[in-house]
Design an enzyme around this catalytic site. Structure first.
Site, PDB file in Angstrom:
ATOM      1  N   ASP A 186      18.195   8.616 -39.566  1.00  0.00           N
ATOM      2  CA  ASP A 186      18.289   7.154 -39.706  1.00  0.00           C
ATOM      3  C   ASP A 186      19.534   6.780 -40.523  1.00  0.00           C
ATOM      4  O   ASP A 186      20.222   5.804 -40.216  1.00  0.00           O
ATOM      5  CB  ASP A 186      17.007   6.614 -40.360  1.00  0.00           C
ATOM      6  CG  ASP A 186      15.777   7.026 -39.568  1.00  0.00           C
ATOM      7  OD1 ASP A 186      15.826   6.972 -38.327  1.00  0.00           O
ATOM      8  OD2 ASP A 186      14.769   7.431 -40.185  1.00  0.00           O
ATOM      9  N   HIS A 213       9.792   6.574 -40.873  1.00  0.00           N
ATOM     10  CA  HIS A 213      10.624   7.003 -39.753  1.00  0.00           C
ATOM     11  C   HIS A 213       9.956   6.656 -38.428  1.00  0.00           C
ATOM     12  O   HIS A 213       9.531   7.538 -37.686  1.00  0.00           O
ATOM     13  CB  HIS A 213      10.927   8.507 -39.828  1.00  0.00           C
ATOM     14  CG  HIS A 213      11.696   9.004 -38.644  1.00  0.00           C
ATOM     15  ND1 HIS A 213      13.009   8.649 -38.416  1.00  0.00           N
ATOM     16  CD2 HIS A 213      11.340   9.765 -37.585  1.00  0.00           C
ATOM     17  CE1 HIS A 213      13.416   9.187 -37.282  1.00  0.00           C
ATOM     18  NE2 HIS A 213      12.417   9.865 -36.743  1.00  0.00           N
TER      19      HIS A 213
HETATM   20  P1  NAI Z   1      11.371  20.456 -27.900  1.00  0.00           P
HETATM   21  O1  NAI Z   1      10.156  20.351 -27.061  1.00  0.00           O
HETATM   22  O2  NAI Z   1      12.693  20.619 -27.242  1.00  0.00           O
HETATM   23  O3  NAI Z   1      11.210  21.650 -28.921  1.00  0.00           O
HETATM   24  C1  NAI Z   1      10.051  21.842 -29.671  1.00  0.00           C
HETATM   25  C2  NAI Z   1       9.882  23.319 -29.905  1.00  0.00           C
HETATM   26  O4  NAI Z   1       8.717  23.499 -30.714  1.00  0.00           O
HETATM   27  C3  NAI Z   1       9.688  24.126 -28.603  1.00  0.00           C
HETATM   28  O5  NAI Z   1      10.601  25.198 -28.560  1.00  0.00           O
HETATM   29  C4  NAI Z   1       8.245  24.610 -28.714  1.00  0.00           C
HETATM   30  O6  NAI Z   1       8.040  25.871 -28.118  1.00  0.00           O
HETATM   31  C5  NAI Z   1       8.065  24.663 -30.222  1.00  0.00           C
HETATM   32  N1  NAI Z   1       6.683  24.686 -30.667  1.00  0.00           N
HETATM   33  C6  NAI Z   1       5.621  24.021 -30.173  1.00  0.00           C
HETATM   34  N2  NAI Z   1       4.512  24.349 -30.851  1.00  0.00           N
HETATM   35  C7  NAI Z   1       4.890  25.214 -31.810  1.00  0.00           C
HETATM   36  C8  NAI Z   1       4.194  25.925 -32.833  1.00  0.00           C
HETATM   37  N3  NAI Z   1       2.885  25.782 -33.014  1.00  0.00           N
HETATM   38  N4  NAI Z   1       4.906  26.732 -33.636  1.00  0.00           N
HETATM   39  C9  NAI Z   1       6.234  26.889 -33.450  1.00  0.00           C
HETATM   40  N5  NAI Z   1       6.935  26.258 -32.507  1.00  0.00           N
HETATM   41  C10 NAI Z   1       6.264  25.448 -31.687  1.00  0.00           C
HETATM   42  O7  NAI Z   1      11.370  19.171 -28.867  1.00  0.00           O
HETATM   43  P2  NAI Z   1      12.588  18.612 -29.755  1.00  0.00           P
HETATM   44  O8  NAI Z   1      13.366  17.634 -28.985  1.00  0.00           O
HETATM   45  O9  NAI Z   1      13.261  19.758 -30.401  1.00  0.00           O
HETATM   46  O10 NAI Z   1      11.759  17.765 -30.861  1.00  0.00           O
HETATM   47  C11 NAI Z   1      10.923  18.407 -31.793  1.00  0.00           C
HETATM   48  C12 NAI Z   1      10.211  17.382 -32.668  1.00  0.00           C
HETATM   49  O11 NAI Z   1      11.149  16.685 -33.490  1.00  0.00           O
HETATM   50  C13 NAI Z   1       9.467  16.301 -31.873  1.00  0.00           C
HETATM   51  O12 NAI Z   1       8.216  16.071 -32.482  1.00  0.00           O
HETATM   52  C14 NAI Z   1      10.369  15.094 -32.020  1.00  0.00           C
HETATM   53  O13 NAI Z   1       9.664  13.886 -31.895  1.00  0.00           O
HETATM   54  C15 NAI Z   1      10.874  15.287 -33.419  1.00  0.00           C
HETATM   55  N6  NAI Z   1      12.085  14.520 -33.757  1.00  0.00           N
HETATM   56  C16 NAI Z   1      12.213  14.071 -35.041  1.00  0.00           C
HETATM   57  C17 NAI Z   1      13.307  13.342 -35.432  1.00  0.00           C
HETATM   58  C18 NAI Z   1      13.425  12.866 -36.852  1.00  0.00           C
HETATM   59  O14 NAI Z   1      14.325  12.062 -37.132  1.00  0.00           O
HETATM   60  N7  NAI Z   1      12.611  13.293 -37.787  1.00  0.00           N
HETATM   61  C19 NAI Z   1      14.382  13.018 -34.488  1.00  0.00           C
HETATM   62  C20 NAI Z   1      14.190  13.582 -33.187  1.00  0.00           C
HETATM   63  C21 NAI Z   1      13.074  14.285 -32.847  1.00  0.00           C
END
Ligand code: NAI
Length: 324
Positions: free
Chosen positions: A162, A189
């Site tokens: 942000d 957030h």
């Molecule tokens: P993605 O689906 O590309 O990657 C998520 C990864 O987590 C995958 O490789 C999956 O296998 C893994 N995963 C799932 N369950 C797991 C577990 N129990 N233990 C270990 N790994 C596990 O998703 P992306 O785009 O990387 O986003 C990840 C998270 O980050 C989402 O919840 C998204 O909403 C959040 N996010 C947060 C932001 C922030 O500003 N805080 C900004 C953008 C995304």
């Protein structure tokens, strides 16, 4: 000798990434591999590609030793003795979804990770990226509390993206040097809980119209990316940058750098919400001091008044889930 041992301390962190093979996890892990303070990089995910991600990143010629761990059986080894654990594990948004829609899937993922951290690395700094941050951070806190290892100074919801967006959009709008920007963003957030403090940008001036438009763009910047990726996920590259930025500022503070102040979503009593993003002074023990957010314009005060009840509800949802 003193100098050398100081230097050793400076570059001696074992950092774990949970969700390392995901859209955020991969570029975030690469950026952490470039960080000279990281000596051990532990990449964990449930995805089978994880050892390959680790092998790939491990060939980069920087000091950090890189290891990949895959599946529940290897989780403890991955997290063992980490100083910092960055958590982008879970499901991202698709068009039309709010961050809260992710609760059902991500709440139990985050809870499971917290439980593993209780025995593997209870004293680590925990950086939560998984959404909805407004609820996943309370879940993580409650889980650590249940096991008697919670330290509010060591748990952070990462809201740096942000700030990164605010810096970019405001520098553009004001014709300012983006390198000099550090716009405070407080609250939470998700959507309108994200409150950028435009009134605190030195030397900037905005029309009422611009204030509204910029605030809205910063609050919903994530939606721009979700829409543009058209079903391919949410922000990953800018989030990897923001996550590495916060981790590196924290490690700098942990190794003795003074006056490191960054915004993060931490437990505090500035408002009636249990967790609230604000300026935090970082140090060897984490969030050493929660700083007041300072004077607000009437527009910002209105935003604050309306976001706090949402933060309370979203935290309560997480706390109740963790205690079910
Ligand atoms: P993605 O689906 O590309 O990657 C998520 C990864 O987590 C995958 O490789 C999956 O296998 C893994 N995963 C799932 N369950 C797991 C577990 N129990 N233990 C270990 N790994 C596990 O998703 P992306 O785009 O990387 O986003 C990840 C998270 O980050 C989402 O919840 C998204 O909403 C959040 N996010 C947060 C932001 C922030 O500003 N805080 C900004 C953008 C995304």
């Amino acid at each position: 000798v003193l100098f050398r041992s100081f230097n050793t301390a400076v570059r001696n962190y074992r950092v774990g990434v949970v969700g390392a093979s995901g859209g955020i996890g991969q570029p975030l892990s690469l950026l952490l591999k470039l960080d000279q303070r990281v000596t051990d990089l532990s990449l964990y995910d449930v995805a089978p590609v994880t050892p390959g991600v680790a092998a790939d990143i491990g060939h980069v010629c920087t000091p950090a030793k890189t290891a990949g761990y895959v599946g529940q059986d290897q989780m403890h080894a991955a997290l063992k003795d980490c100083d910092v654990v960055v958590i982008p594990a879970g499901v991202p948004r698709k068009p039309g979804m709010t961050r809260d829609d992710l609760f059902t899937m991500n709440a139990s993922i985050v809870q499971g990770i917290a439980e593993a951290c209780v025995t593997a690395c209870p004293k680590a700094m925990f950086l939560i990226i998984s959404n909805p941050v407004n609820s996943t951070v309370p879940i993580f806190a409650e889980t650590l509390k249940k096991h008697g290892v919670y330290d509010k100074k060591r748990l952070f919801g990462v809201t740096s993206l942000d700030v990164v967006r605010a810096n970019t959009f405001i520098a553009e709008n004001q014709g300012m040097d983006v390198n000099t920007m550090a716009v405070p963003v407080i609250g939470g957030h998700a959507g309108t809980t994200i409150l950028p403090l435009l009134s605190q940008v030195p030397g900037a001036s905005f029309s009422d119209e611009d204030t509204k438009a910029l605030t809205h763009r910063i609050q919903f910047g994530g939606d721009e990316v979700v829409a543009a990726k058209a079903g391919g996920g949410s922000a990953t590259l800018s989030m990897a940058y923001a996550g590495q930025f916060f981790a590196s500022r924290l490690m700098a503070a942990m190794s003795g750098e003074k006056d490191v102040v960054e915004c993060a979503f931490v437990e505090n009593d500035l408002t009636s919400a249990p967790f609230f993003a604000t300026k935090v002074k970082l140090g060897p023990n984490g969030a050493e001091e929660v700083l007041p957010y300072g004077p607000l314009s009437a527009f910002e005060q209105e935003g604050l008044d309306s976001l706090v009840p949402d933060l309370i509800v979203q935290a309560k949802k997480g706390i109740e889930f963790a205690n079910k």
